[in-house]
Design a protein around this motif. Structure first.
Motif, mmCIF file in Angstrom:
data_model
loop_
_atom_site.group_PDB
_atom_site.id
_atom_site.type_symbol
_atom_site.label_atom_id
_atom_site.label_comp_id
_atom_site.label_asym_id
_atom_site.label_seq_id
_atom_site.Cartn_x
_atom_site.Cartn_y
_atom_site.Cartn_z
ATOM 1 N N ILE A 59 0.976 -1.288 -0.089
ATOM 2 C CA ILE A 59 -0.069 0.044 0.176
ATOM 3 C C ILE A 59 0.886 1.211 -0.052
ATOM 4 O O ILE A 59 1.552 1.338 0.926
ATOM 5 C CB ILE A 59 -0.876 0.032 1.153
ATOM 6 C CG1 ILE A 59 -1.908 -1.369 1.308
ATOM 7 C CG2 ILE A 59 -1.774 1.398 1.371
ATOM 8 C CD1 ILE A 59 -2.845 -1.388 2.593
ATOM 9 N N ARG A 60 0.837 2.083 -1.201
ATOM 10 C CA ARG A 60 1.523 3.162 -1.322
ATOM 11 C C ARG A 60 1.008 4.556 -1.587
ATOM 12 O O ARG A 60 1.613 5.347 -1.792
ATOM 13 C CB ARG A 60 2.789 2.839 -2.176
ATOM 14 C CG ARG A 60 2.464 2.296 -3.521
ATOM 15 C CD ARG A 60 3.498 1.743 -4.334
ATOM 16 N NE ARG A 60 2.971 1.469 -5.676
ATOM 17 C CZ ARG A 60 2.362 0.015 -5.728
ATOM 18 N NH1 ARG A 60 2.365 -0.857 -4.644
ATOM 19 N NH2 ARG A 60 1.767 -0.197 -6.987
ATOM 20 N N ASP A 61 -0.252 4.372 -1.912
ATOM 21 C CA ASP A 61 -1.213 5.616 -2.200
ATOM 22 C C ASP A 61 -2.371 5.222 -2.396
ATOM 23 O O ASP A 61 -2.882 4.200 -1.753
ATOM 24 C CB ASP A 61 -0.742 5.849 -3.966
ATOM 25 C CG ASP A 61 -0.799 4.842 -4.955
ATOM 26 O OD1 ASP A 61 -1.587 3.807 -4.680
ATOM 27 O OD2 ASP A 61 -0.074 4.709 -5.788
ATOM 28 N N LYS A 62 -3.164 6.293 -2.769
ATOM 29 C CA LYS A 62 -4.670 6.234 -2.598
ATOM 30 C C LYS A 62 -5.238 5.034 -3.287
ATOM 31 O O LYS A 62 -6.215 4.206 -2.837
ATOM 32 C CB LYS A 62 -5.404 7.492 -3.054
ATOM 33 C CG LYS A 62 -7.042 7.362 -2.829
ATOM 34 C CD LYS A 62 -7.553 8.535 -3.456
ATOM 35 C CE LYS A 62 -7.787 8.574 -4.953
ATOM 36 N NZ LYS A 62 -8.499 9.682 -5.423
ATOM 37 N N ASP A 63 -4.917 4.480 -4.250
ATOM 38 C CA ASP A 63 -5.264 3.420 -5.611
ATOM 39 C C ASP A 63 -5.046 2.187 -4.895
ATOM 40 O O ASP A 63 -5.923 1.432 -4.749
ATOM 41 C CB ASP A 63 -4.742 3.603 -6.771
ATOM 42 C CG ASP A 63 -5.400 5.066 -7.613
ATOM 43 O OD1 ASP A 63 -6.414 5.423 -7.213
ATOM 44 O OD2 ASP A 63 -4.710 5.184 -8.550
ATOM 45 N N THR A 64 -3.868 1.975 -4.492
ATOM 46 C CA THR A 64 -3.452 0.790 -3.637
ATOM 47 C C THR A 64 -4.203 0.673 -2.441
ATOM 48 O O THR A 64 -4.566 -0.566 -2.062
ATOM 49 C CB THR A 64 -2.065 0.786 -3.763
ATOM 50 O OG1 THR A 64 -1.351 1.832 -2.779
ATOM 51 C CG2 THR A 64 -1.327 0.163 -4.651
ATOM 52 N N LEU A 65 -4.217 1.650 -1.537
ATOM 53 C CA LEU A 65 -5.433 1.248 -0.434
ATOM 54 C C LEU A 65 -6.751 1.105 -0.551
ATOM 55 O O LEU A 65 -7.368 0.298 -0.121
ATOM 56 C CB LEU A 65 -5.075 2.811 0.399
ATOM 57 C CG LEU A 65 -6.098 2.926 1.687
ATOM 58 C CD1 LEU A 65 -5.613 1.779 2.728
ATOM 59 C CD2 LEU A 65 -5.848 4.162 2.456
ATOM 60 N N HIS A 66 -7.155 1.854 -2.015
ATOM 61 C CA HIS A 66 -8.603 1.617 -2.156
ATOM 62 C C HIS A 66 -8.688 0.012 -2.592
ATOM 63 O O HIS A 66 -9.721 -0.477 -2.227
ATOM 64 C CB HIS A 66 -8.984 2.376 -3.482
ATOM 65 C CG HIS A 66 -10.268 2.321 -3.807
ATOM 66 N ND1 HIS A 66 -10.449 1.143 -4.818
ATOM 67 C CD2 HIS A 66 -11.458 2.797 -3.511
ATOM 68 C CE1 HIS A 66 -12.071 1.307 -5.411
ATOM 69 N NE2 HIS A 66 -12.500 2.176 -4.299
ATOM 70 N N SER A 67 -7.845 -0.477 -3.280
ATOM 71 C CA SER A 67 -7.706 -2.076 -3.764
ATOM 72 C C SER A 67 -7.822 -2.886 -2.322
ATOM 73 O O SER A 67 -8.298 -3.917 -2.465
ATOM 74 C CB SER A 67 -6.649 -2.354 -4.780
ATOM 75 O OG SER A 67 -6.839 -1.484 -5.871
ATOM 76 N N TRP A 68 -6.875 -2.697 -1.786
ATOM 77 C CA TRP A 68 -6.790 -3.384 -0.268
ATOM 78 C C TRP A 68 -8.092 -3.517 0.378
ATOM 79 O O TRP A 68 -8.484 -4.450 0.654
ATOM 80 C CB TRP A 68 -5.525 -2.834 0.514
ATOM 81 C CG TRP A 68 -5.053 -3.725 1.679
ATOM 82 C CD1 TRP A 68 -5.729 -3.551 2.801
ATOM 83 C CD2 TRP A 68 -4.198 -4.615 1.588
ATOM 84 N NE1 TRP A 68 -4.871 -4.497 3.653
ATOM 85 C CE2 TRP A 68 -3.952 -5.068 2.873
ATOM 86 C CE3 TRP A 68 -3.149 -4.779 0.677
ATOM 87 C CZ2 TRP A 68 -2.936 -6.273 3.106
ATOM 88 C CZ3 TRP A 68 -2.254 -5.808 0.897
ATOM 89 C CH2 TRP A 68 -2.065 -6.538 2.247
ATOM 90 N N LEU A 69 -8.489 -2.421 0.449
ATOM 91 C CA LEU A 69 -9.991 -2.208 1.411
ATOM 92 C C LEU A 69 -11.079 -2.975 0.819
ATOM 93 O O LEU A 69 -11.813 -3.523 1.566
ATOM 94 C CB LEU A 69 -10.400 -1.069 1.584
ATOM 95 C CG LEU A 69 -9.236 -0.002 2.508
ATOM 96 C CD1 LEU A 69 -9.428 1.431 2.691
ATOM 97 C CD2 LEU A 69 -9.326 -0.675 4.155
ATOM 98 N N THR A 70 -10.913 -2.806 -0.545
ATOM 99 C CA THR A 70 -11.985 -3.561 -1.529
ATOM 100 C C THR A 70 -12.269 -4.935 -1.214
ATOM 101 O O THR A 70 -12.978 -5.638 -1.036
ATOM 102 C CB THR A 70 -12.093 -2.963 -2.780
ATOM 103 O OG1 THR A 70 -12.168 -1.418 -2.926
ATOM 104 C CG2 THR A 70 -13.110 -3.798 -3.846
ATOM 105 N N ASP A 71 -10.791 -5.376 -1.135
ATOM 106 C CA ASP A 71 -10.645 -7.005 -1.111
ATOM 107 C C ASP A 71 -11.082 -7.313 0.258
ATOM 108 O O ASP A 71 -11.749 -8.471 0.534
ATOM 109 C CB ASP A 71 -9.266 -7.260 -1.248
ATOM 110 C CG ASP A 71 -8.923 -7.360 -2.648
ATOM 111 O OD1 ASP A 71 -9.653 -7.224 -3.716
ATOM 112 O OD2 ASP A 71 -7.502 -7.145 -3.065
ATOM 113 N N LEU A 72 -10.893 -6.668 1.370
ATOM 114 C CA LEU A 72 -11.217 -6.848 2.663
ATOM 115 C C LEU A 72 -12.770 -6.998 2.910
ATOM 116 O O LEU A 72 -13.005 -7.620 3.504
ATOM 117 C CB LEU A 72 -10.476 -6.047 3.829
ATOM 118 C CG LEU A 72 -9.099 -6.136 4.072
ATOM 119 C CD1 LEU A 72 -8.477 -4.940 4.942
ATOM 120 C CD2 LEU A 72 -8.622 -7.541 4.533
#
Length: 240
Positions: A59-72
């Motif tokens: 997780i390094r920016d808004k987009d990678t955080l969005h993907s991470w949270l969507t998966d969870l």
């Protein structure tokens, strides 16, 4: 909205929120209070493994955080918590025993820190809501956080889908605020993520409301690995 009058549920000897009067606004105010960042469950001290994922560059920016949270949210631990919430709400509303669901939720914690995160928050929540029952807050046995919140919601006239949506929103919001500090991201990025995740949160709440315990299951394996590796991380801010 269905109402629940004069109900108290015994969980490990603790009487939770006996209701003598109920209005829709009362239920809304209690739900807002219980899921507020100011409510003393210590949510701010947990990152759910995200601190390690940021450390490793996943997780390094808004987009990678969005993907991470969507998966969870759709395939991982947040989805499982939503299913546990729904099952506990139904059982509590029927006046049943939520202990088997609580035991299952505890057993599903995939690491030591995940176990601590859900059980300590659940215990803190049960202690804090004693103020609404007129009892003095005191030590309670531990219980998974989604189970504890669901029981309180069912006993206070909070309908299932709004309660689920509010719970999931609070969990997501807390993780975003942690990532805003760690990545770091601007507050505007955090608000943008909350806006982007609004519909997915509502969709998951609707899906979980119609679920059963047979729908439990996680495919977010990398998140579990990050939670395990966080236990031995040399420098860290969060407890999980």
């Amino acid at each position: 909205m269905a109402t629940i009058m004069d109900i108290s549920i015994m969980i490990t000897g603790i009487t939770i929120i006996p209701m003598t009067e109920f209005t829709a606004n009362t239920a809304l105010l209690r739900l807002m209070t219980w899921l507020s960042p100011a409510f003393p469950v210590g949510a701010f001290s947990y990152s759910h493994g995200i601190e390690r994922a940021i450390h490793d560059g996943l997780i390094r920016d808004k987009d990678t955080l969005h993907s991470w949270l969507t998966d969870l949210l759709q395939h991982g631990s947040i989805w499982n918590d939503a299913v546990l919430f729904a099952a506990s709400w139904h059982e509590a509303q029927a006046g049943g025993d939520c202990q088997p669901i609580a035991a299952l939720g505890e057993a599903m914690a995939g690491s030591r820190e995940r176990h601590m995160e859900t059980m300590l928050q659940g215990s803190a929540f049960l202690q804090a809501i004693a103020h609404w029952s007129g009892d003095q807050p005191g030590a309670t046995e531990e219980m998974p956080y989604p189970v504890a919140v669901a029981i309180a919601a069912a006993c206070n006239g909070v309908e299932l889908q709004p309660g689920l949506a509010a719970f999931v929103h609070a969990v997501i919001s807390n993780l975003i605020q942690g990532a805003v500090r760690l990545v770091p991201l601007g507050q505007s990025h955090g608000v943008a993520l909350m806006a982007a995740l609004e519909r997915p949160i509502l969709a998951v709440a609707q899906r979980a409301a119609a679920s059963s315990l047979d729908d439990l299951g996680s495919a977010a394996i990398l998140s579990d690995i990050m939670a395990m590796q966080h236990e031995t991380q040399y420098s860290r801010v969060f407890r999980s």
